[in-house]
Write an enzyme that holds these catalytic residues in place. Structure first.
Site, PDB file in Angstrom:
ATOM      1  N   CYS A 169       0.948  -0.974  -0.082  1.00 52.89           N
ATOM      2  CA  CYS A 169       0.017  -0.237   0.071  1.00 52.89           C
ATOM      3  C   CYS A 169       0.984   1.389   0.001  1.00 52.89           C
ATOM      4  O   CYS A 169       0.667   2.159  -0.800  1.00 52.89           O
ATOM      5  CB  CYS A 169      -1.125  -0.077   1.313  1.00 52.89           C
ATOM      6  SG  CYS A 169      -0.297   0.082   2.732  1.00 52.89           S
ATOM      7  N   HIS A 180      -6.125   1.913  -3.638  1.00 51.58           N
ATOM      8  CA  HIS A 180      -5.269   1.331  -2.738  1.00 51.58           C
ATOM      9  C   HIS A 180      -4.668  -0.237  -3.150  1.00 51.58           C
ATOM     10  O   HIS A 180      -5.408  -0.659  -4.249  1.00 51.58           O
ATOM     11  CB  HIS A 180      -5.694   1.304  -1.597  1.00 51.58           C
ATOM     12  CG  HIS A 180      -6.971   0.131  -1.255  1.00 51.58           C
ATOM     13  ND1 HIS A 180      -6.985  -0.594  -0.148  1.00 51.58           N
ATOM     14  CD2 HIS A 180      -8.266   0.174  -1.734  1.00 51.58           C
ATOM     15  CE1 HIS A 180      -8.170  -1.160  -0.321  1.00 51.58           C
ATOM     16  NE2 HIS A 180      -8.824  -0.694  -1.204  1.00 51.58           N
ATOM     17  N   HIS A 192      -2.356   1.091   6.875  1.00 50.16           N
ATOM     18  CA  HIS A 192      -2.839   0.951   5.515  1.00 50.16           C
ATOM     19  C   HIS A 192      -3.044   2.416   5.146  1.00 50.16           C
ATOM     20  O   HIS A 192      -3.507   3.358   5.762  1.00 50.16           O
ATOM     21  CB  HIS A 192      -3.936   0.022   5.336  1.00 50.16           C
ATOM     22  CG  HIS A 192      -4.620  -0.077   4.068  1.00 50.16           C
ATOM     23  ND1 HIS A 192      -3.820  -0.756   3.333  1.00 50.16           N
ATOM     24  CD2 HIS A 192      -5.618   0.295   3.346  1.00 50.16           C
ATOM     25  CE1 HIS A 192      -4.171  -0.933   1.947  1.00 50.16           C
ATOM     26  NE2 HIS A 192      -5.261  -0.359   2.167  1.00 50.16           N
TER      27      HIS A 192
END
Length: 178
Positions: A73, A144, A127
């Site tokens: 990510c 993402h 994240h």
């Protein structure tokens, strides 16, 4: 009413309007002025999003930061923004401190959206994605990459995917904050 009286009445109205509203301006000068920095930010954000979408389906690879082999990510975020001369820290934890925090209701396309990670504990970033849109009814749409099973780079919605809804931490503005 003769023509001279009508003319005098119009002049009196204009003079009164001038006193009430200040100097009269032509219609093209009465619109709101554009904030060139905001327009530039929007153009860059649109370009970043368009570029990020070219990687749809690129596989997730832990520690990855190359479109040929795959991204994690934060590697995806670093790679995309770097192409627009925006250098960000490598990890999502470090990206949590990049730019400026923005109230979620003021999120704009191109902002970073950060979430707690599965193993990071509550409140600890793990994240990150790029905001595509925000609406109170539908929540955030973002691009993402999160796991090998997820199909790589993809678009998600935090309200329809309860995992992200529960893990939301913060929005960070990194475009135009250098």
């Amino acid at each position: 009413m003769n023509l001279l009286k009508k003319y005098m009445l119009v002049l009196a109205f204009i003079a009164g309007a001038h006193d009430l509203f200040g100097q009269l301006s032509p219609w093209w000068a009465q619109s709101d002025t554009l904030d060139s920095a905001e327009v530039q930010r929007e153009v860059i954000a649109d370009s970043i999003i368009t570029y990020a979408k070219t990687f749809m389906g690129t596989p997730y690879v832990w520690g990855g930061n190359d479109p040929q082999t795959g991204f994690d990510c934060s590697g995806f975020i670093c790679y995309v923004y770097k192409q627009f001369d925006i250098n960000l820290p490598r990890t999502s934890g470090q990206q949590f401190d990049a730019g400026e925090p923005i109230p979620y209701v003021e999120a704009k396309p191109g902002d970073l959206i950060l979430f707690a990670g599965p193993d990071n504990g509550p409140g600890n970033p793990g994240h990150v994605g790029i905001v595509l849109s925000y609406a109170p009814e539908t929540g955030f749409s973002f691009i993402h990459t999160s796991s090998p099973e997820s199909g790589g780079v993809r678009i998600s919605n935090e309200k329809s995917e309860q995992y992200y809804y529960k893990k939301f931490l913060e929005i960070r503005r990194v475009i135009g904050t250098e």
